[in-house]
Design an enzyme around this catalytic site. Sequence first.
Site: not given
Length: 361
Positions: A256-259, A276
């Site tokens: 997912g995003h920001n991982v 995240s």
Amino acid sequence: MALTVGKLAEALQARAWGDLTLPVSGAAEPGATGSGVIALAMAPKYAANLRKGDMAILAEGMDPADYDLSAAIFAPRPRLVMAGLTRAFDPGPDLAPGIHPTAIIHESATIGEGAAIGPFVTIGRDVRIGAKARIAEHVSIGRGTVIGAEALILPGARIAHGVTAGDRLIVQPGAIIGSDGFSFVTPEESGIEEMRRNLGQVDEAKQQHWTRIHSLGGVEIGNDVEVGANSTIDRGTIRATRIGSGTKLDNLVHVGHNVVVGEDCLLCGQVGIAGSSQLGDRVVLGGQCGVSDNIQIGSDVIAGGSTKIFSRVPAGRVILGNPAVKMETQLEIQKAMRRLPRLAEKLGQLQETVTRLLDKG
């Protein structure tokens, strides 16, 4: 590509025996070999089907004379030898050097020396492709993306704009890197936010309209990373989603995003990591593991298959279960669960005994 037994042993950094001049053109299981094919018998249980005169790869301690072999290579660590052996005989995709006439490449893009660009590839504005990269048919690469040297991007992969990847990247067919993150917000407090605040209690149903939060960050990928078939890595909201050097993603993995994923991690099939979250180095997540959002997982953590991680995991821990606990704790839980039917039966008997005693009293 044909090698000799001696040259193959040298490439594998392994000890050889017998006629080292014999040509080797491939490998097969014992009993399925032909001319020029070496048998893989790296444990005594696999050696029963060896035939007289075969060439074979054996484990250290096995005697090739016991099997009437013509030549042998000894594998001190069989799976490591398998890695070298398969690399030696893998021809890779059939990609001609140069740029195929059907490829569409923006005039501002830079293609490194020795790169191979296959049919119907689309490369956008200001893209940079490193030397000796190989890009197969129907791949698209968005504007401003940078791909390092010796990359291998296989058919149908999609790499969006603003992605930066190091050297020797491997992207399997159908993978998508740099898709938008799954980020939405409601004008008022959403049911999800209320549920979290009240630990599962929602006062009343409410109408909700979801507004997209756009993904302005990119994706940053280190060296020697592999992305499996149909896996997806979302771009970050503001900062980039990051995948550390040496990390390998199996098929159908979602990041997912920001991982942030550390170095030399293994993410097995159908792993999902929500936005995240952060993984340290050398983390191994077994198949179908799920990681909740904003979770920190320390380095050297190993999670067994189908583990669901909802809270922070300290470095070096081996975990299992839903929700995740130490593996030894989960094994005790499983043992206790298997005993539940007997315990329920005994409890029923005790209840009957107590009832009879009360009736007599």
